[in-house]
Design a protein around this motif. Structure first.
Motif, PDB file in Angstrom:
ATOM      1  N   ALA A 195      17.155  21.688  -7.666  1.00  0.00           N
ATOM      2  CA  ALA A 195      16.800  21.664  -9.314  1.00  0.00           C
ATOM      3  C   ALA A 195      18.745  21.693  -9.834  1.00  0.00           C
ATOM      4  O   ALA A 195      19.630  22.038  -8.522  1.00  0.00           O
ATOM      5  CB  ALA A 195      16.203  23.209  -9.729  1.00  0.00           C
ATOM      6  N   GLY A 196      18.839  21.297 -10.622  1.00  0.00           N
ATOM      7  CA  GLY A 196      20.085  21.412 -11.372  1.00  0.00           C
ATOM      8  C   GLY A 196      20.705  19.992 -10.775  1.00  0.00           C
ATOM      9  O   GLY A 196      20.811  19.367  -9.807  1.00  0.00           O
ATOM     10  N   ASP A 197      22.306  20.558 -10.590  1.00  0.00           N
ATOM     11  CA  ASP A 197      23.842  19.555 -10.463  1.00  0.00           C
ATOM     12  C   ASP A 197      23.441  19.599  -8.687  1.00  0.00           C
ATOM     13  O   ASP A 197      23.892  20.798  -8.156  1.00  0.00           O
ATOM     14  CB  ASP A 197      24.408  19.752 -10.387  1.00  0.00           C
ATOM     15  CG  ASP A 197      24.170  19.251 -12.406  1.00  0.00           C
ATOM     16  OD1 ASP A 197      24.893  18.481 -12.077  1.00  0.00           O
ATOM     17  OD2 ASP A 197      24.811  20.693 -13.527  1.00  0.00           O
ATOM     18  N   LEU A 198      24.326  18.488  -8.155  1.00  0.00           N
ATOM     19  CA  LEU A 198      23.505  18.758  -6.148  1.00  0.00           C
ATOM     20  C   LEU A 198      24.886  17.601  -5.941  1.00  0.00           C
ATOM     21  O   LEU A 198      25.108  16.584  -6.741  1.00  0.00           O
ATOM     22  CB  LEU A 198      22.897  17.859  -6.150  1.00  0.00           C
ATOM     23  CG  LEU A 198      21.496  18.527  -6.689  1.00  0.00           C
ATOM     24  CD1 LEU A 198      19.143  17.394  -5.710  1.00  0.00           C
ATOM     25  CD2 LEU A 198      20.867  20.396  -5.811  1.00  0.00           C
ATOM     26  N   ILE A 199      25.496  18.443  -4.880  1.00  0.00           N
ATOM     27  CA  ILE A 199      26.343  17.533  -3.888  1.00  0.00           C
ATOM     28  C   ILE A 199      25.703  17.549  -2.685  1.00  0.00           C
ATOM     29  O   ILE A 199      25.185  18.005  -1.977  1.00  0.00           O
ATOM     30  CB  ILE A 199      27.822  18.123  -4.040  1.00  0.00           C
ATOM     31  CG1 ILE A 199      28.406  17.937  -5.045  1.00  0.00           C
ATOM     32  CG2 ILE A 199      28.628  17.178  -3.224  1.00  0.00           C
ATOM     33  CD1 ILE A 199      29.486  18.834  -5.491  1.00  0.00           C
ATOM     34  N   VAL A 200      25.918  16.160  -1.934  1.00  0.00           N
ATOM     35  CA  VAL A 200      24.658  15.669  -0.725  1.00  0.00           C
ATOM     36  C   VAL A 200      25.769  15.316  -0.058  1.00  0.00           C
ATOM     37  O   VAL A 200      26.697  14.027  -0.423  1.00  0.00           O
ATOM     38  CB  VAL A 200      24.526  14.262  -1.369  1.00  0.00           C
ATOM     39  CG1 VAL A 200      23.391  14.334   0.459  1.00  0.00           C
ATOM     40  CG2 VAL A 200      22.403  14.796  -1.925  1.00  0.00           C
ATOM     41  N   VAL A 201      25.976  15.720   0.927  1.00  0.00           N
ATOM     42  CA  VAL A 201      27.065  15.645   1.903  1.00  0.00           C
ATOM     43  C   VAL A 201      26.113  14.723   3.241  1.00  0.00           C
ATOM     44  O   VAL A 201      25.600  15.588   3.884  1.00  0.00           O
ATOM     45  CB  VAL A 201      27.755  16.871   2.526  1.00  0.00           C
ATOM     46  CG1 VAL A 201      29.296  16.326   3.094  1.00  0.00           C
ATOM     47  CG2 VAL A 201      29.030  17.356   1.533  1.00  0.00           C
ATOM     48  N   THR A 245      29.854  10.701   3.751  1.00  0.00           N
ATOM     49  CA  THR A 245      30.504  10.754   2.087  1.00  0.00           C
ATOM     50  C   THR A 245      29.595  12.378   1.536  1.00  0.00           C
ATOM     51  O   THR A 245      28.380  12.209   2.008  1.00  0.00           O
ATOM     52  CB  THR A 245      29.094   9.644   1.430  1.00  0.00           C
ATOM     53  OG1 THR A 245      27.994   9.677   2.490  1.00  0.00           O
ATOM     54  CG2 THR A 245      28.708   7.784   2.456  1.00  0.00           C
ATOM     55  N   PHE A 246      30.564  11.928   0.039  1.00  0.00           N
ATOM     56  CA  PHE A 246      29.786  13.188  -0.544  1.00  0.00           C
ATOM     57  C   PHE A 246      29.651  12.218  -1.775  1.00  0.00           C
ATOM     58  O   PHE A 246      29.876  11.468  -2.467  1.00  0.00           O
ATOM     59  CB  PHE A 246      31.133  14.035  -0.849  1.00  0.00           C
ATOM     60  CG  PHE A 246      32.105  14.556   0.320  1.00  0.00           C
ATOM     61  CD1 PHE A 246      31.915  15.504   0.070  1.00  0.00           C
ATOM     62  CD2 PHE A 246      32.244  13.350   0.983  1.00  0.00           C
ATOM     63  CE1 PHE A 246      32.385  16.364   1.736  1.00  0.00           C
ATOM     64  CE2 PHE A 246      33.817  14.295   1.958  1.00  0.00           C
ATOM     65  CZ  PHE A 246      33.492  15.844   1.558  1.00  0.00           C
ATOM     66  N   ASP A 247      28.000  12.558  -2.204  1.00  0.00           N
ATOM     67  CA  ASP A 247      27.321  11.953  -2.926  1.00  0.00           C
ATOM     68  C   ASP A 247      27.456  13.059  -4.626  1.00  0.00           C
ATOM     69  O   ASP A 247      26.853  13.620  -4.102  1.00  0.00           O
ATOM     70  CB  ASP A 247      26.051  11.552  -2.932  1.00  0.00           C
ATOM     71  CG  ASP A 247      26.634  10.153  -1.715  1.00  0.00           C
ATOM     72  OD1 ASP A 247      27.572   9.499  -2.548  1.00  0.00           O
ATOM     73  OD2 ASP A 247      25.894  10.087  -1.119  1.00  0.00           O
ATOM     74  N   VAL A 248      27.563  12.991  -5.702  1.00  0.00           N
ATOM     75  CA  VAL A 248      26.899  13.948  -6.899  1.00  0.00           C
ATOM     76  C   VAL A 248      26.065  13.084  -7.375  1.00  0.00           C
ATOM     77  O   VAL A 248      26.082  11.918  -7.928  1.00  0.00           O
ATOM     78  CB  VAL A 248      28.619  13.650  -7.953  1.00  0.00           C
ATOM     79  CG1 VAL A 248      27.394  14.574  -9.054  1.00  0.00           C
ATOM     80  CG2 VAL A 248      28.814  14.493  -7.122  1.00  0.00           C
ATOM     81  N   ILE A 249      24.615  14.034  -7.711  1.00  0.00           N
ATOM     82  CA  ILE A 249      23.643  14.314  -8.531  1.00  0.00           C
ATOM     83  C   ILE A 249      24.061  14.633 -10.055  1.00  0.00           C
ATOM     84  O   ILE A 249      23.929  15.631  -8.969  1.00  0.00           O
ATOM     85  CB  ILE A 249      22.604  13.514  -7.534  1.00  0.00           C
ATOM     86  CG1 ILE A 249      23.062  12.303  -6.935  1.00  0.00           C
ATOM     87  CG2 ILE A 249      21.264  13.857  -8.138  1.00  0.00           C
ATOM     88  CD1 ILE A 249      23.157  13.699  -5.481  1.00  0.00           C
ATOM     89  N   ASP A 250      23.400  14.521 -11.177  1.00  0.00           N
ATOM     90  CA  ASP A 250      23.764  15.079 -11.652  1.00  0.00           C
ATOM     91  C   ASP A 250      22.101  15.943 -12.203  1.00  0.00           C
ATOM     92  O   ASP A 250      21.015  16.113 -11.424  1.00  0.00           O
ATOM     93  CB  ASP A 250      23.383  15.061 -13.371  1.00  0.00           C
ATOM     94  CG  ASP A 250      23.088  13.487 -13.784  1.00  0.00           C
ATOM     95  OD1 ASP A 250      21.158  13.802 -13.685  1.00  0.00           O
ATOM     96  OD2 ASP A 250      23.312  13.497 -15.177  1.00  0.00           O
ATOM     97  N   PHE A 251      22.056  17.309 -12.932  1.00  0.00           N
ATOM     98  CA  PHE A 251      20.309  17.924 -13.421  1.00  0.00           C
ATOM     99  C   PHE A 251      19.588  16.726 -13.411  1.00  0.00           C
ATOM    100  O   PHE A 251      18.101  17.490 -13.140  1.00  0.00           O
ATOM    101  CB  PHE A 251      20.606  18.924 -13.985  1.00  0.00           C
ATOM    102  CG  PHE A 251      21.442  18.628 -14.839  1.00  0.00           C
ATOM    103  CD1 PHE A 251      19.950  18.203 -16.143  1.00  0.00           C
ATOM    104  CD2 PHE A 251      23.136  18.440 -15.191  1.00  0.00           C
ATOM    105  CE1 PHE A 251      20.831  17.845 -17.378  1.00  0.00           C
ATOM    106  CE2 PHE A 251      22.684  18.312 -16.879  1.00  0.00           C
ATOM    107  CZ  PHE A 251      21.844  18.131 -18.275  1.00  0.00           C
ATOM    108  N   ASN A 252      19.238  15.342 -14.042  1.00  0.00           N
ATOM    109  CA  ASN A 252      18.457  15.013 -14.548  1.00  0.00           C
ATOM    110  C   ASN A 252      18.073  14.035 -13.392  1.00  0.00           C
ATOM    111  O   ASN A 252      17.480  13.443 -13.420  1.00  0.00           O
ATOM    112  CB  ASN A 252      18.665  13.686 -15.582  1.00  0.00           C
ATOM    113  CG  ASN A 252      19.121  14.250 -16.516  1.00  0.00           C
ATOM    114  OD1 ASN A 252      18.228  15.863 -17.312  1.00  0.00           O
ATOM    115  ND2 ASN A 252      20.221  14.574 -18.024  1.00  0.00           N
ATOM    116  N   GLY A 253      19.082  14.111 -12.391  1.00  0.00           N
ATOM    117  CA  GLY A 253      18.755  13.144 -11.101  1.00  0.00           C
ATOM    118  C   GLY A 253      19.901  11.508 -11.290  1.00  0.00           C
ATOM    119  O   GLY A 253      19.373  10.751 -10.340  1.00  0.00           O
TER     120      GLY A 253
END
Length: 259
Positions: free
Chosen positions: A123-129, A136-144
């Motif tokens: 849940a919530g804001d995410l950073i995927v490394v 890569t660093f990917d930013v996903i907000d709390f809405n997906g």
């Protein structure tokens, strides 16, 4: 059963799943020239070792960042499994997420699939490394929604460039330095410090900047081959998930089956 295929720049990963449970996982070096027949000879033997018949595979989903590899993987699916494969991001296998960047079509399939899985599991804001050929660093907000990210040279790519463009530096293996000192006493130690601790500092610095820009707490999810190694050297990761991409492909396949 589902056969999920993730074709990256370095390796093609094949995973056999029942629901979300991975029953087998195999990888082979990425080579766009490898034919569907060659894939079949290799894969069928591995399935047989696990006691799995081709007829037991009822669905295939493919994600690839190597366009030239797709055709032969489709041939594998059609000729040897008699299945029309799902292609991540296309048709029934569309991502189903908001890709909020300037050129949505340019987003790599692996990054979109990771975003789907990360939002499904956290849940919530995410950073995927993701530690791959590139990191890569990917930013996903709390809405997906996928909001953008960073592409940095992968650590092995950086090391190859360093060794390949210098006359006397030796090739070294990527590993955690034995000492926490960042003052090396010999060439090999100095190289390892530069590559390893330099990479840790880069990750920590970029993630701190992303969090500051988001302005909200963001959980950091690490995936890829070297995630476990770096997890031992920093407390920046909230979770390490080696199967994130495969899980994302399973989610796409589930959604496609329900359409």
């Amino acid at each position: 059963m589902l056969l999920a295929i993730d074709a990256g720049n370095t390796n093609v990963v094949f995973a056999l799943l029942e629901g979300r449970t991975i029953k087998g996982r195999w990888r082979i070096a990425t080579d766009p020239r490898r034919t569907g027949d060659e894939y079949a000879v290799w894969l069928m033997q591995l399935l047989a070792i696990r006691g799995v018949k081709a007829q037991e595979v009822t669905q295939i989903v493919i994600s690839t960042v190597v366009p030239r590899a797709l055709h032969n993987l489709e041939i594998l699916a059609r000729h040897y499994f008699e299945i029309e494969p799902l292609i991540a991001g296309q048709g029934k296998a569309e991502y189903g997420i908001d890709i909020d960047v300037e050129q949505p079509s340019s987003l790599g399939a692996d990054r979109a699939v990771n975003a789907i899985a990360a939002h499904d599991k956290h849940a919530g804001d995410l950073i995927v490394v993701d530690f791959g050929t590139a990191t890569t660093f990917d930013v996903i907000d709390f809405n997906g929604a996928y909001k953008g990210g960073i592409i940095a040279p992968g650590i092995n790519l950086s090391l190859d460039a360093l060794v390949g463009n210098t006359a006397k530096l030796p090739r070294i293996a990527i590993a955690a330095p034995k000492s926490t000192s960042v003052v090396g006493r010999n060439t090999e130690d100095q190289m390892l410090i530069g590559v390893f601790w330099g990479y840790v500092a880069m990750m920590e610095g970029l993630i701190a900047r992303i969090r500051a820009e988001i302005g909200r707490t963001a959980k950091v999810i690490a995936t890829g081959g070297l995630a476990v190694l770096f997890d031992e050297a920093t407390n920046i990761f909230d979770a390490v998930d080696a199967d994130l991409t495969i899980d994302g492909l399973a989610i796409i396949a589930e959604r496609a089956a329900s359409k």
